[in-house]
Design a protein around this motif. Structure first.
Motif, PDB file in Angstrom:
ATOM      1  N   VAL A 151       0.839  -1.204   0.000  1.00  0.00           N
ATOM      2  CA  VAL A 151       0.000   0.000   0.000  1.00  0.00           C
ATOM      3  C   VAL A 151       0.875   1.255   0.000  1.00  0.00           C
ATOM      4  O   VAL A 151       0.648   2.185  -0.788  1.00  0.00           O
ATOM      5  CB  VAL A 151      -0.950  -0.002   1.215  1.00  0.00           C
ATOM      6  N   LEU A 152       1.886   1.295   0.869  1.00  0.00           N
ATOM      7  CA  LEU A 152       2.732   2.487   0.941  1.00  0.00           C
ATOM      8  C   LEU A 152       3.528   2.681  -0.340  1.00  0.00           C
ATOM      9  O   LEU A 152       3.676   3.823  -0.809  1.00  0.00           O
ATOM     10  CB  LEU A 152       3.679   2.403   2.135  1.00  0.00           C
ATOM     11  N   GLU A 153       4.035   1.605  -0.934  1.00  0.00           N
ATOM     12  CA  GLU A 153       4.765   1.731  -2.201  1.00  0.00           C
ATOM     13  C   GLU A 153       3.869   2.320  -3.280  1.00  0.00           C
ATOM     14  O   GLU A 153       4.306   3.170  -4.072  1.00  0.00           O
ATOM     15  CB  GLU A 153       5.284   0.367  -2.640  1.00  0.00           C
ATOM     16  N   HIS A 154       2.616   1.886  -3.303  1.00  0.00           N
ATOM     17  CA  HIS A 154       1.692   2.429  -4.302  1.00  0.00           C
ATOM     18  C   HIS A 154       1.424   3.909  -4.040  1.00  0.00           C
ATOM     19  O   HIS A 154       1.409   4.724  -4.973  1.00  0.00           O
ATOM     20  CB  HIS A 154       0.384   1.645  -4.280  1.00  0.00           C
ATOM     21  N   LEU A 155       1.234   4.266  -2.777  1.00  0.00           N
ATOM     22  CA  LEU A 155       0.993   5.672  -2.439  1.00  0.00           C
ATOM     23  C   LEU A 155       2.199   6.537  -2.789  1.00  0.00           C
ATOM     24  O   LEU A 155       2.041   7.704  -3.180  1.00  0.00           O
ATOM     25  CB  LEU A 155       0.678   5.802  -0.952  1.00  0.00           C
ATOM     26  N   GLU A 156       3.389   5.986  -2.657  1.00  0.00           N
ATOM     27  CA  GLU A 156       4.601   6.758  -2.929  1.00  0.00           C
ATOM     28  C   GLU A 156       4.881   6.911  -4.418  1.00  0.00           C
ATOM     29  O   GLU A 156       5.590   7.846  -4.823  1.00  0.00           O
ATOM     30  CB  GLU A 156       5.807   6.086  -2.267  1.00  0.00           C
ATOM     31  N   THR A 157       4.348   6.032  -5.244  1.00  0.00           N
ATOM     32  CA  THR A 157       4.718   6.032  -6.669  1.00  0.00           C
ATOM     33  C   THR A 157       3.587   6.414  -7.610  1.00  0.00           C
ATOM     34  O   THR A 157       3.849   6.659  -8.790  1.00  0.00           O
ATOM     35  CB  THR A 157       5.237   4.645  -7.076  1.00  0.00           C
ATOM     36  N   VAL A 158       2.347   6.474  -7.123  1.00  0.00           N
ATOM     37  CA  VAL A 158       1.247   6.814  -8.025  1.00  0.00           C
ATOM     38  C   VAL A 158       1.449   8.244  -8.531  1.00  0.00           C
ATOM     39  O   VAL A 158       1.815   9.147  -7.766  1.00  0.00           O
ATOM     40  CB  VAL A 158      -0.115   6.667  -7.306  1.00  0.00           C
ATOM     41  N   PRO A 159       1.275   8.493  -9.827  1.00  0.00           N
ATOM     42  CA  PRO A 159       1.499   9.843 -10.349  1.00  0.00           C
ATOM     43  C   PRO A 159       0.445  10.826  -9.857  1.00  0.00           C
ATOM     44  O   PRO A 159      -0.735  10.487  -9.751  1.00  0.00           O
ATOM     45  CB  PRO A 159       1.416   9.654 -11.871  1.00  0.00           C
ATOM     46  N   VAL A 160       0.887  12.028  -9.533  1.00  0.00           N
ATOM     47  CA  VAL A 160      -0.008  13.086  -9.076  1.00  0.00           C
ATOM     48  C   VAL A 160       0.069  14.227 -10.068  1.00  0.00           C
ATOM     49  O   VAL A 160       1.150  14.749 -10.343  1.00  0.00           O
ATOM     50  CB  VAL A 160       0.380  13.590  -7.669  1.00  0.00           C
ATOM     51  N   ALA A 161      -1.071  14.607 -10.615  1.00  0.00           N
ATOM     52  CA  ALA A 161      -1.113  15.691 -11.599  1.00  0.00           C
ATOM     53  C   ALA A 161      -1.098  17.027 -10.865  1.00  0.00           C
ATOM     54  O   ALA A 161      -1.817  17.222  -9.888  1.00  0.00           O
ATOM     55  CB  ALA A 161      -2.353  15.578 -12.466  1.00  0.00           C
ATOM     56  N   HIS A 162      -0.270  17.949 -11.331  1.00  0.00           N
ATOM     57  CA  HIS A 162      -0.223  19.317 -10.793  1.00  0.00           C
ATOM     58  C   HIS A 162      -0.782  20.260 -11.846  1.00  0.00           C
ATOM     59  O   HIS A 162      -0.322  20.292 -12.977  1.00  0.00           O
ATOM     60  CB  HIS A 162       1.206  19.720 -10.436  1.00  0.00           C
ATOM     61  N   ASP A 163      -1.811  21.001 -11.453  1.00  0.00           N
ATOM     62  CA  ASP A 163      -2.505  21.866 -12.397  1.00  0.00           C
ATOM     63  C   ASP A 163      -1.744  23.172 -12.561  1.00  0.00           C
ATOM     64  O   ASP A 163      -1.897  24.099 -11.780  1.00  0.00           O
ATOM     65  CB  ASP A 163      -3.927  22.139 -11.905  1.00  0.00           C
ATOM     66  N   ALA A 164      -0.884  23.223 -13.580  1.00  0.00           N
ATOM     67  CA  ALA A 164      -0.155  24.461 -13.864  1.00  0.00           C
ATOM     68  C   ALA A 164      -0.556  25.029 -15.219  1.00  0.00           C
ATOM     69  O   ALA A 164       0.118  25.871 -15.775  1.00  0.00           O
ATOM     70  CB  ALA A 164       1.344  24.186 -13.858  1.00  0.00           C
TER      71      ALA A 164
END
Length: 444
Positions: free
Chosen positions: A212-225
């Motif tokens: 679970v933690l590995e997935h949370l650490e590696t899932v891509p997060v989009a930044h709205d710029a």
């Protein structure tokens, strides 16, 4: 005065995620295990949990007590309110919302997941996918949470059998895919024992995916710029009238989407007047550019009538302004919602009177079909509605902007939040044709 140079938006890895699941599926235990095994619990917090656990006759610390902080939660052994926790690993920072599993408190999941980048939905391996699982998946889809992780918990109670995990993962993935959820990751865990939460399990060598933690650490997060679809709802008009700034007039708020830069032509809605940005103040200092989720004060070249509730947008990229809103809603109040219901609609920083003109359909969680024209909406119902507002509102589709495409309906009598709405959004199954709403005498 020195202006801070334009920079890229802050991309320090930050993940906002929420947990959801039925009662006793182990959400709070999972969160406690994440905090404990990632060494994010202070010594005095752990000592308090150990004392409370011993007082309840438990031989080992009950990690769920790290999140269930209300006295009623500890007494009943359930989560009632959304519990927010902040922790970090060397890879990423996290804001976690532990949401209730009890059907009565499903409404709180809407709050917890509304800003989430990821939702962890827990399933008890002994029970599989149940109605509350489907409801939580539907809410995640409705809120357009980009990533969903299915945590099949209590695998130790089913002998760590791969076949049990595979059947649950297949059923949930098929259901979530029909809802339009773009990405589902299934992980077999035991939150109580810590299997596949932070450390890989020694009991499930057939599983080779992330913890679970590995997935949370590696899932891509989009930044709205993106410079497109930039939106700034005005919250305050600031006029300090000091000797240093005798003519200062700024318009403060949190940027809901996109970015703004000094010199950019902007339009003020709903008036439609245009001007340019002459300055942007961030944390008391001038900057060239500001980004989504930053709280700023914008100065304009022209002296316009701008007030709380107005929306500042780039000229040429203004949203539609309308009094007729069609939306998908999740009804969160015990008080039912009916056609003809007079409400207040809060959109961004603006609140207007409104009336519910029609409820074309209600979603059935069993087969994802639309049940036409229900008599009313009760707590936790998901449905399509048509609303007429007393004044025009500049609105985006929820698919374009989660911030400016959402609203809440409020009871004008006591201020109770009735419904959370997503403008123009719907599930994959179409709503039935809408009948004409009879004239009820309101002249909105």
């Amino acid at each position: 005065m020195t202006t801070i140079a334009s920079t890229e938006p802050l991309t320090t890895a930050l993940l906002r995620f929420a947990t959801a699941g039925s009662v006793d599926d182990g959400k709070s235990t999972l969160v406690g295990r994440l905090l404990h095994d990632s060494k994010s619990v202070l010594a005095d917090q752990m000592e308090a949990v150990e004392r409370a656990s011993a007082g309840r006759g438990q031989d080992t610390p009950d990690l769920a007590l790290l999140t269930d902080g209300l006295r009623a939660e500890r007494e009943q052994g359930i989560t009632i309110d959304v519990a927010y926790r902040y922790f970090a690993t060397p890879t990423r920072r996290f804001i976690l919302a532990d949401t209730p599993g009890h059907v009565q408190y499903t409404r709180n999941m809407v709050t917890g997941a509304s800003t989430a980048d990821l939702t962890v939905i827990l399933v008890d391996a002994r029970n599989g996918v149940v109605e509350q699982t489907r409801r939580h998946a539907a809410i995640a889809a409705l809120l357009r949470v980009p990533h969903v992780a299915l945590a099949v918990n209590k695998m130790d109670l089913v002998g760590h059998r791969e076949s049990v995990f595979a059947a649950i993962a297949e059923e949930f993935t098929a259901y979530a895919t029909d809802l339009g959820i773009p990405e589902i990751t299934a992980i077999p865990i035991s939150a109580l024992a810590g299997d596949n939460v932070v450390e890989p399990s020694a009991h499930m060598d057939w599983y080779s995916g992330p913890t679970v933690l590995e997935h949370l650490e590696t899932v891509p997060v989009a930044h709205d710029a993106s410079p497109r679809h930039a939106r700034l709802p005005v919250q305050y008009v600031i006029r300090p009238q000091t000797a240093e700034h005798p003519d200062y007039r700024g318009y403060a708020g949190q940027i809901a989407a996109g970015s703004f830069r000094v010199g950019e032509p902007v339009t003020i809605l709903p008036s439609g007047r245009t001007t340019r940005i002459s300055g942007i103040d961030l944390l008391g200092r001038p900057v060239d550019t500001a980004w989504s989720r930053q709280s700023v004060t914008v100065l304009l070249e022209d002296d316009l009538d701008v007030a709380r509730g107005d929306l500042i947008v780039p000229t040429g990229d203004a949203p539609a302004t309308t009094q007729d809103i069609e939306a998908t809603v999740c009804h969160v109040a015990d008080q039912p919602l009916t056609v003809g219901h007079r409400v207040l609609l809060k959109h961004g920083t603006r609140t207007v009177k409104a009336i519910v003109e029609d409820i074309p359909s209600r979603l059935s969680l069993d087969d994802l079909s639309q049940r036409p024209h229900p008599a009313r909406l009760d707590a936790n119902d998901i449905a399509r509605v048509r609303i007429r507002t007393a004044a025009p509102l500049p609105v985006d589709p929820y698919a374009t902007s989660r911030r400016t495409g959402s609203f809440i309906l409020i009871d004008p009598g006591d201020g109770t939040t009735l419904t959370a709405g997503m403008i123009g959004d719907s599930f994959t199954t179409p709503a039935p044709p809408q009948d004409e709403t009879p004239d009820d005498g309101w002249d909105f």
